[in-house]
Design an enzyme around this catalytic site. Structure first.
Site, PDB file in Angstrom:
ATOM      1  N   ARG A   1      47.790  -8.728 -46.500  1.00  0.00           N
ATOM      2  CA  ARG A   1      46.903  -7.670 -46.008  1.00  0.00           C
ATOM      3  C   ARG A   1      46.309  -8.075 -44.673  1.00  0.00           C
ATOM      4  O   ARG A   1      45.610  -9.082 -44.565  1.00  0.00           O
ATOM      5  CB  ARG A   1      45.787  -7.414 -47.026  1.00  0.00           C
ATOM      6  CG  ARG A   1      45.083  -6.079 -46.807  1.00  0.00           C
ATOM      7  CD  ARG A   1      43.873  -5.941 -47.715  1.00  0.00           C
ATOM      8  NE  ARG A   1      42.743  -6.694 -47.202  1.00  0.00           N
ATOM      9  CZ  ARG A   1      41.802  -7.252 -47.962  1.00  0.00           C
ATOM     10  NH1 ARG A   1      41.870  -7.161 -49.263  1.00  0.00           N
ATOM     11  NH2 ARG A   1      40.810  -7.909 -47.411  1.00  0.00           N
TER      12      ARG A   1
ATOM     13  N   HIS B   1      39.860  -4.443 -46.707  1.00  0.00           N
ATOM     14  CA  HIS B   1      40.143  -3.739 -47.958  1.00  0.00           C
ATOM     15  C   HIS B   1      39.681  -2.295 -47.866  1.00  0.00           C
ATOM     16  O   HIS B   1      40.357  -1.377 -48.339  1.00  0.00           O
ATOM     17  CB  HIS B   1      39.422  -4.435 -49.116  1.00  0.00           C
ATOM     18  CG  HIS B   1      39.443  -3.654 -50.394  1.00  0.00           C
ATOM     19  ND1 HIS B   1      40.555  -3.589 -51.207  1.00  0.00           N
ATOM     20  CD2 HIS B   1      38.497  -2.885 -50.988  1.00  0.00           C
ATOM     21  CE1 HIS B   1      40.278  -2.824 -52.244  1.00  0.00           C
ATOM     22  NE2 HIS B   1      39.052  -2.376 -52.144  1.00  0.00           N
TER      23      HIS B   1
ATOM     24  N   TYR C   1      36.430 -14.241 -45.016  1.00  0.00           N
ATOM     25  CA  TYR C   1      37.287 -14.974 -45.946  1.00  0.00           C
ATOM     26  C   TYR C   1      38.744 -15.127 -45.521  1.00  0.00           C
ATOM     27  O   TYR C   1      39.489 -15.850 -46.180  1.00  0.00           O
ATOM     28  CB  TYR C   1      37.237 -14.320 -47.341  1.00  0.00           C
ATOM     29  CG  TYR C   1      37.609 -12.853 -47.380  1.00  0.00           C
ATOM     30  CD1 TYR C   1      38.930 -12.451 -47.481  1.00  0.00           C
ATOM     31  CD2 TYR C   1      36.623 -11.867 -47.317  1.00  0.00           C
ATOM     32  CE1 TYR C   1      39.271 -11.110 -47.524  1.00  0.00           C
ATOM     33  CE2 TYR C   1      36.956 -10.524 -47.359  1.00  0.00           C
ATOM     34  CZ  TYR C   1      38.281 -10.146 -47.466  1.00  0.00           C
ATOM     35  OH  TYR C   1      38.611  -8.821 -47.507  1.00  0.00           O
TER      36      TYR C   1
END
Length: 266
Positions: free
Chosen positions: A184, A188, A197
């Site tokens: 990804r 999100h 992160y």
């Protein structure tokens, strides 16, 4: 992942999407404005699943896996050759509904393909914090079904894995779990800050190898694709999206009473 798996299917086969699989509807002939209307929360985005063989989008994680399995089992009981594909992310494999669906599919030898888009993150939770299994495909062993791990950025590899899984389903041999591995490269959702992160260098490397450009370079090497065709494809796609956006934005304001319609006994 969506295009590769789609072309392994026949029209009588059904697809059960999560909220990420907009492309499968377009491939089945769904107008772009229908997809966009769904994202707007407009009732024009409530398509009839029978028209496209695409089930209603399931937003709760993994709840559609048992739906796909039940559909496939029903087709088997009727003696029909159709199968189903359920699309879900790596985070869904941590949900009870996935376990129930996978276990039931294997026990009943349902003609279904469990297609996992493993992009490495369940929001901010990495796969390493979700399971001790070496790979998600290894989970298939516990259910008694084949587990296949494939490069999710390689449309031809995805097609081949999906074709084999669909053939296995049609032959009466039961379900297959496909783990399509990708990464990804975006948040999100709009409320997510992935800089907290992710590895920025990894993201840039993955962006450079995204699936569409990768397939384009492959076709160019084979001499099957040139600048003129690339430009015409891009122009066609841009026009289709602009027309879809205009049509979705022009939809009338829906009747607010629809919020409660079919929700209660009356």
């Amino acid at each position: 992942m969506q295009a590769g798996s789609f072309y392994a299917l026949q029209r009588e086969d059904w697809m059960f999407p999560s909220y990420r699989e907009s492309a499968i509807g377009l491939l089945r002939g769904m107008p772009p404005e229908t997809v966009l209307a769904w994202w707007r929360g407009h009732p024009a985005g409530w398509w009839d699943p029978r028209e496209y063989g695409v089930a209603s989008i399931a937003v709760p994680i993994a709840t559609h896996v048992p739906h796909a399995v039940g559909f496939a089992w029903g087709k088997k009981l009727k003696g029909e050759s159709a199968c189903a594909v359920a699309y879900f992310g790596d985070g869904a494999t941590s949900e009870g509904a996935f376990h129930e669906g996978a276990n039931f599919a294997a026990v009943m030898a349902a003609p279904v393909v469990l297609f996992c888009n493993n992009n490495g993150w369940a929001i901010s939770t990495p796969v390493s914090a979700q399971t001790r299994a070496p790979t998600l495909a290894d989970k298939a062993i516990g259910y008694g079904m084949p587990g296949v791990r494939v490069d999710g950025g390689d449309v031809l590899a995805v097609y081949e894995a999906s074709r084999d899984a669909v053939a296995r389903a049609r032959s009466g041999s039961g379900p297959t779990f496909i783990e399509a591995v990708t990464y990804r490269c975006a948040p999100h959702a709009t409320a997510d800050d992935p800089s907290a992160y992710i590895d920025a260098e990894r993201v840039e490397a993955e962006r450079a190898n995204e699936c569409v450009g990768r397939f384009e370079r492959y076709l160019r090497r084979l001499g099957l694709l040139g600048d003129e065709l690339v430009e015409s494809i891009a122009a066609e796609a841009t026009e289709a999206m602009r027309a879809g956006m205009a049509a979705a934005e022009a939809l009338p304001v829906p009747d607010s009473s629809l919020v409660k319609k079919n929700a209660y006994v009356d």
